[in-house]
Design a protein around this motif. Sequence first.
Motif: not given
Length: 470
Positions: A323, A337, A343
Amino acid sequence: MDCPRSNSSTCSSGATVNLTCAEPLRLVGGASRCSGTVEVRVRGEWRRMGPSGVGDQQVAAAVCRDLDCGSAVYGEHRDGFPRIPVWEVRRDCVKTSPVRECVFGSRLSSSEGVGVVCSDSVRLVSGSGLCSGSVQIWDGSWTGVCDGDLDQRGAEVLCRELGCGAPSLLQGALSPLGQTFHCEGHESALMDCPRSNSRTCSSGATVNLTCSEPIRLVGGVSRCAGTAELRLRGEWRRMRPSGLWNHEATDAVCRDLDCGFAVYGKHSDNFPRIPVWWVVPDCVKKSPVRRCVYGTGRFSTPGGVDVLCSDFILNRPIISVSVSDGASELQPQGVRVQLGSKFRVKCSVEPQYPGGSFRLLSPAAPPAQNRTLPAVNHSAHFLFSDADHAHKGNYTCVYLLQVFNHNFSSQSHTLQLSVGESDSDLIIRVVVILLLKLLYILPMYYYYCKVRARGGAVERPQRRLRRVQT
């Protein structure tokens, strides 16, 4: 019976003389009795053996056998001799019969002949081919090399002496303290190595050796894919079929390379024009490729054979997520995430073959729109921005490679990706919700208390009035 005789006697059973005569065969013009041009004596006349054509290697094996000269290293067609009558020999016959018994013609005059080189003092017997078997040396008679008498360097010398490739299997204990041959690895023959501790082996205690066949595939992406080359007389040359190259011939090449079975094989004339080794395709179906070479290979040609075997395999790619803003969290099921973050999914593979590409299978797009990127330094990066709940799901990397117009692929394990808020965001959200609920409840509670207090003030005078009346 023309010789004078005396002391005539009758022998008892088993007391007769046993005699072995040398075959009427010889190699002339070479460095030893086990190398040179083949000559055969028939009806008392020595003549050169006629051109063998497709049988050079078969003839070499038969000649070395009949001369008791060990294993055949190579046989070759030779030209430039005086044109004289030669003995013609049936090639199929020599596989099982002495060369002398295979002569069938004497009228042919030719300037050609057959050159043969034998290993002389060492051989491999009872093996599956020219390059495998039990090790024997010539010490007045053929004797086995004892288990433990040969180390890896000695095996390398022996394989090279026999015209084979590097040793791939040496069965027998390697005991440096008890070995007979002390090779350094650069010797041209095993018997050139210093020797000690010579002994006689008991039955079954000899060393078994397997050398690789002197064949390779070059210019491809693995040892099991590329252009076929063969080593003969210490020289690597491209292999050129003398007839129609087919799937069975390709399968034979893969067999000699220990690369499984044939996937693809094709002859073409798109190579540089250089001298090659000519190979008979029908021969290689049942014999090691080296045995199927004919001619001297002096003629230059652009021909060659591309081969792809089944043991061409791809490593499994690796998938990972990183990320660039926000945060990620490893979970037992995969990776989580932060909502709204950017990402990146990385597909990579251990360096194995050049080129190729990666395809990412993900829930973010329909299968038809799954993205494919070329492999750069054995990896590819797939970028995603503003992660939302549409990005959650299973992600898989597929490594793709094309060899000789054949597509190969390998798939990574599946990575599960979830999208959510960070822990701090969740805490803030919970606190805000609690405050909002508190702000909603406090006015209601205040109103409730006020109403209740007003109701209690009315009730107390009424109770006093009832007591007075009473």
